[in-house]
Design a protein around this motif. Structure first.
Motif, PDB file in Angstrom:
ATOM      1  N   SER A 162       0.852  -1.191   0.000  1.00  0.00           N
ATOM      2  CA  SER A 162       0.000   0.000   0.000  1.00  0.00           C
ATOM      3  C   SER A 162       0.888   1.241   0.000  1.00  0.00           C
ATOM      4  O   SER A 162       2.053   1.193   0.390  1.00  0.00           O
ATOM      5  CB  SER A 162      -0.927   0.025   1.220  1.00  0.00           C
ATOM      6  N   ASP A 163       0.323   2.356  -0.414  1.00  0.00           N
ATOM      7  CA  ASP A 163       1.075   3.616  -0.416  1.00  0.00           C
ATOM      8  C   ASP A 163       1.443   4.096   0.981  1.00  0.00           C
ATOM      9  O   ASP A 163       2.568   4.585   1.186  1.00  0.00           O
ATOM     10  CB  ASP A 163       0.275   4.700  -1.139  1.00  0.00           C
ATOM     11  N   PRO A 164       0.548   4.015   1.984  1.00  0.00           N
ATOM     12  CA  PRO A 164       0.962   4.443   3.321  1.00  0.00           C
ATOM     13  C   PRO A 164       2.171   3.670   3.839  1.00  0.00           C
ATOM     14  O   PRO A 164       3.069   4.252   4.460  1.00  0.00           O
ATOM     15  CB  PRO A 164      -0.283   4.187   4.179  1.00  0.00           C
ATOM     16  N   LEU A 165       2.220   2.360   3.589  1.00  0.00           N
ATOM     17  CA  LEU A 165       3.403   1.584   3.978  1.00  0.00           C
ATOM     18  C   LEU A 165       4.644   2.112   3.264  1.00  0.00           C
ATOM     19  O   LEU A 165       5.726   2.227   3.862  1.00  0.00           O
ATOM     20  CB  LEU A 165       3.199   0.107   3.637  1.00  0.00           C
ATOM     21  N   ALA A 166       4.494   2.436   1.975  1.00  0.00           N
ATOM     22  CA  ALA A 166       5.637   2.919   1.194  1.00  0.00           C
ATOM     23  C   ALA A 166       6.125   4.276   1.692  1.00  0.00           C
ATOM     24  O   ALA A 166       7.337   4.538   1.731  1.00  0.00           O
ATOM     25  CB  ALA A 166       5.251   2.996  -0.286  1.00  0.00           C
ATOM     26  N   ILE A 167       5.214   5.136   2.076  1.00  0.00           N
ATOM     27  CA  ILE A 167       5.611   6.454   2.595  1.00  0.00           C
ATOM     28  C   ILE A 167       6.364   6.295   3.916  1.00  0.00           C
ATOM     29  O   ILE A 167       7.369   6.967   4.166  1.00  0.00           O
ATOM     30  CB  ILE A 167       4.368   7.349   2.743  1.00  0.00           C
ATOM     31  N   GLY A 168       5.911   5.368   4.758  1.00  0.00           N
ATOM     32  CA  GLY A 168       6.659   5.066   5.978  1.00  0.00           C
ATOM     33  C   GLY A 168       8.030   4.500   5.674  1.00  0.00           C
ATOM     34  O   GLY A 168       9.019   4.827   6.343  1.00  0.00           O
ATOM     35  N   ALA A 169       8.118   3.665   4.627  1.00  0.00           N
ATOM     36  CA  ALA A 169       9.402   3.071   4.245  1.00  0.00           C
ATOM     37  C   ALA A 169      10.376   4.142   3.752  1.00  0.00           C
ATOM     38  O   ALA A 169      11.577   4.090   4.048  1.00  0.00           O
ATOM     39  CB  ALA A 169       9.186   2.012   3.166  1.00  0.00           C
ATOM     40  N   MET A 170       9.882   5.116   3.012  1.00  0.00           N
ATOM     41  CA  MET A 170      10.767   6.191   2.527  1.00  0.00           C
ATOM     42  C   MET A 170      11.317   6.994   3.703  1.00  0.00           C
ATOM     43  O   MET A 170      12.491   7.382   3.700  1.00  0.00           O
ATOM     44  CB  MET A 170      10.020   7.095   1.546  1.00  0.00           C
ATOM     45  N   VAL A 193      17.950   3.054  -2.447  1.00  0.00           N
ATOM     46  CA  VAL A 193      16.851   2.092  -2.365  1.00  0.00           C
ATOM     47  C   VAL A 193      15.624   2.689  -3.044  1.00  0.00           C
ATOM     48  O   VAL A 193      15.225   3.817  -2.755  1.00  0.00           O
ATOM     49  CB  VAL A 193      16.550   1.695  -0.894  1.00  0.00           C
ATOM     50  N   ALA A 194      15.064   1.954  -3.987  1.00  0.00           N
ATOM     51  CA  ALA A 194      13.840   2.383  -4.664  1.00  0.00           C
ATOM     52  C   ALA A 194      12.634   1.908  -3.855  1.00  0.00           C
ATOM     53  O   ALA A 194      12.696   0.876  -3.167  1.00  0.00           O
ATOM     54  CB  ALA A 194      13.780   1.807  -6.074  1.00  0.00           C
ATOM     55  N   VAL A 195      11.538   2.648  -3.929  1.00  0.00           N
ATOM     56  CA  VAL A 195      10.327   2.299  -3.176  1.00  0.00           C
ATOM     57  C   VAL A 195       9.118   2.469  -4.087  1.00  0.00           C
ATOM     58  O   VAL A 195       9.001   3.468  -4.809  1.00  0.00           O
ATOM     59  CB  VAL A 195      10.159   3.190  -1.923  1.00  0.00           C
ATOM     60  N   ILE A 196       8.219   1.491  -4.052  1.00  0.00           N
ATOM     61  CA  ILE A 196       6.958   1.574  -4.802  1.00  0.00           C
ATOM     62  C   ILE A 196       5.827   1.076  -3.911  1.00  0.00           C
ATOM     63  O   ILE A 196       6.019   0.172  -3.097  1.00  0.00           O
ATOM     64  CB  ILE A 196       7.029   0.761  -6.116  1.00  0.00           C
ATOM     65  N   GLY A 197       4.650   1.680  -4.055  1.00  0.00           N
ATOM     66  CA  GLY A 197       3.471   1.277  -3.294  1.00  0.00           C
ATOM     67  C   GLY A 197       2.337   0.857  -4.209  1.00  0.00           C
ATOM     68  O   GLY A 197       2.506   0.687  -5.416  1.00  0.00           O
ATOM     69  N   ILE A 198       1.161   0.697  -3.618  1.00  0.00           N
ATOM     70  CA  ILE A 198      -0.056   0.360  -4.362  1.00  0.00           C
ATOM     71  C   ILE A 198      -1.190   1.209  -3.802  1.00  0.00           C
ATOM     72  O   ILE A 198      -1.388   1.263  -2.577  1.00  0.00           O
ATOM     73  CB  ILE A 198      -0.400  -1.144  -4.254  1.00  0.00           C
ATOM     74  N   GLY A 199      -1.933   1.875  -4.670  1.00  0.00           N
ATOM     75  CA  GLY A 199      -3.093   2.629  -4.204  1.00  0.00           C
ATOM     76  C   GLY A 199      -3.221   4.017  -4.791  1.00  0.00           C
ATOM     77  O   GLY A 199      -4.319   4.543  -4.921  1.00  0.00           O
ATOM     78  N   ASP A 200      -2.110   4.682  -5.125  1.00  0.00           N
ATOM     79  CA  ASP A 200      -2.108   6.034  -5.676  1.00  0.00           C
ATOM     80  C   ASP A 200      -2.895   7.013  -4.803  1.00  0.00           C
ATOM     81  O   ASP A 200      -3.782   7.713  -5.283  1.00  0.00           O
ATOM     82  CB  ASP A 200      -2.664   6.042  -7.106  1.00  0.00           C
ATOM     83  N   ILE A 201      -2.558   7.076  -3.513  1.00  0.00           N
ATOM     84  CA  ILE A 201      -3.197   8.065  -2.650  1.00  0.00           C
ATOM     85  C   ILE A 201      -2.600   9.437  -2.935  1.00  0.00           C
ATOM     86  O   ILE A 201      -1.479   9.559  -3.433  1.00  0.00           O
ATOM     87  CB  ILE A 201      -3.063   7.715  -1.154  1.00  0.00           C
ATOM     88  N   GLU A 202      -3.334  10.487  -2.616  1.00  0.00           N
ATOM     89  CA  GLU A 202      -2.916  11.842  -2.958  1.00  0.00           C
ATOM     90  C   GLU A 202      -1.573  12.217  -2.326  1.00  0.00           C
ATOM     91  O   GLU A 202      -0.757  12.907  -2.946  1.00  0.00           O
ATOM     92  CB  GLU A 202      -3.991  12.842  -2.531  1.00  0.00           C
ATOM     93  N   GLU A 203      -1.328  11.758  -1.116  1.00  0.00           N
ATOM     94  CA  GLU A 203      -0.084  12.102  -0.424  1.00  0.00           C
ATOM     95  C   GLU A 203       1.145  11.713  -1.234  1.00  0.00           C
ATOM     96  O   GLU A 203       2.145  12.433  -1.256  1.00  0.00           O
ATOM     97  CB  GLU A 203      -0.065  11.418   0.946  1.00  0.00           C
ATOM     98  N   GLY A 204       1.073  10.560  -1.916  1.00  0.00           N
ATOM     99  CA  GLY A 204       2.214  10.096  -2.686  1.00  0.00           C
ATOM    100  C   GLY A 204       2.523  10.949  -3.892  1.00  0.00           C
ATOM    101  O   GLY A 204       3.659  10.952  -4.382  1.00  0.00           O
ATOM    102  N   ARG A 205       1.542  11.694  -4.366  1.00  0.00           N
ATOM    103  CA  ARG A 205       1.770  12.559  -5.522  1.00  0.00           C
ATOM    104  C   ARG A 205       2.541  13.821  -5.146  1.00  0.00           C
ATOM    105  O   ARG A 205       3.081  14.507  -6.013  1.00  0.00           O
ATOM    106  CB  ARG A 205       0.430  12.949  -6.158  1.00  0.00           C
ATOM    107  N   TYR A 206       2.570  14.128  -3.847  1.00  0.00           N
ATOM    108  CA  TYR A 206       3.214  15.365  -3.392  1.00  0.00           C
ATOM    109  C   TYR A 206       4.343  15.109  -2.398  1.00  0.00           C
ATOM    110  O   TYR A 206       4.919  16.045  -1.866  1.00  0.00           O
ATOM    111  CB  TYR A 206       2.163  16.285  -2.763  1.00  0.00           C
TER     112      TYR A 206
END
Length: 332
Positions: free
Chosen positions: A243-251, A265-278
């Motif tokens: 999920s994207d929230p997990l990915a944002i925590g990982a970053m 380290v590259a990071v990718i999530g799933i979900g395309d939540i708005e937070e990830g766009r910014y």
């Protein structure tokens, strides 16, 4: 004084029965007549009498949506899309949710006088089976809920989405790919087979220590799991999060241990939540078509309400990999 159905009929130049058909979403009305009725409804600010409709039809015009708002990555977008899709079908929506994704929301929803239930919460097959078998409104599953052959489901192919995300990392030159999101139970995450398929197709052997669980789709869970991965002896060069929230925590974890995303380290999530766009860097992700999920789920539930014996459908929503800054650089 509030406008009545007959007032709308007179203004639109149709019968009261035709107005009722339009208001209740019956499909066999010509576009011209429907447009005239809808214009009259708007002009007179007409609101159907829900109590009268319930007495007349035995239906409430209400749907229940069971959604773990704090744990499903795109829950807010999905809830909004479902409310809109339901309104197009003449329904209102009541949301039943819990901070912990359990079957309690499903139980609560079936005690509310509604015509049908949309389930986006993770419930056990036993709980789901009992709910479907019990006398009550029909159930349609959304997202990654476990399928049951007695009810419809509209979902994404989680395994394929995960495989596509893994392939994106492989094409970026990453080889030590870790994953966060495995369930801390005996039941594997539905995306795990896709992760394994992609690695094996690239002639890479999956390493058990690079597959870490996350009890919830929260930033803190992604942070904790990523720190464990990034300070270990076999540090990954990429992290796939379910999920994207997990990915944002990982970053954030990568930043805190002195690593750069995506250089180290590259990071990718799933979900395309708005937070990830910014976020900085912006988050690569797999976008889920929540509008499709919502429209198809409500449509299937409307069919099920009108035709309880209709054939069960299992509909797959499209998804798209969206490369952004968090995976762009080539590792040194």
């Amino acid at each position: 004084m509030a406008s009545t159905l007959r007032d709308v009929a007179r203004l639109a130049g149709v019968s009261a029965k035709t107005v009722s058909n339009v208001v209740n979403g019956y499909p066999h009305v010509s576009p011209d007549v429907r447009r005239r009725v809808e214009t009259a409804v708007a002009e007179l600010h007409y609101r159907p009498n829900a109590s009268a409709r319930t007495l007349r039809t035995g239906r409430t015009g209400m749907l229940a949506l069971v959604l773990p708002i704090t744990d499903l990555p795109y829950a807010g977008d999905l809830a909004g899309a479902i409310v809109h899709a339901a309104a197009q079908q003449g329904y209102r929506v009541v949301v039943a949710h819990d901070d912990q994704p359990t079957s309690s929301g499903l139980h609560d929803a079936r005690t509310i006088p509604v015509d049908g239930v949309l389930v986006g919460a993770p419930v056990t097959p036993g709980d789901l089976g009992r709910a479907v078998a019990a006398t009550g409104p029909p159930v349609v599953l959304i997202g990654g809920a476990p399928h049951d052959q007695r009810c419809d489901r509209v979902s994404i192919d989680v395994a394929q989405a995960t495989e596509d995300a893994t392939n994106h990392l492989l094409r970026a030159g990453r080889r030590r790919i870790a994953a966060i999101g495995e369930r801390p139970t005996a039941t594997p995450h539905p995306g795990t087979p896709g992760y394994h398929r992609a690695l094996r197709r690239a002639r890479l052997v999956p390493v058990p220590g690079r597959l870490l669980p996350a009890r919830h789709h929260r930033r803190a869970d992604g942070y904790r799991a990523a720190r464990e991965l990034l300070v270990g002896p076999d540090r990954p060069d990429a992290i796939l999060c379910s999920s994207d929230p997990l990915a944002i925590g990982a970053m954030r974890a990568a930043f805190d241990v002195g690593l750069r995303v995506p250089d180290d380290v590259a990071v990718i999530g799933i979900g395309d939540i708005e937070e990830g766009r910014y976020s900085r860097p912006t988050l690569s992700t797999v976008a889920v078509d929540t509008g499709f999920l919502a429209r198809e789920a409500v449509a299937r539930l409307a069919v099920r309400i009108g035709q309880p014996d209709a054939a069960v459908a299992d509909i797959v929503a499209p998804h798209t990999v969206l490369p952004r800054e968090s995976t762009h650089a080539t590792p040194r």
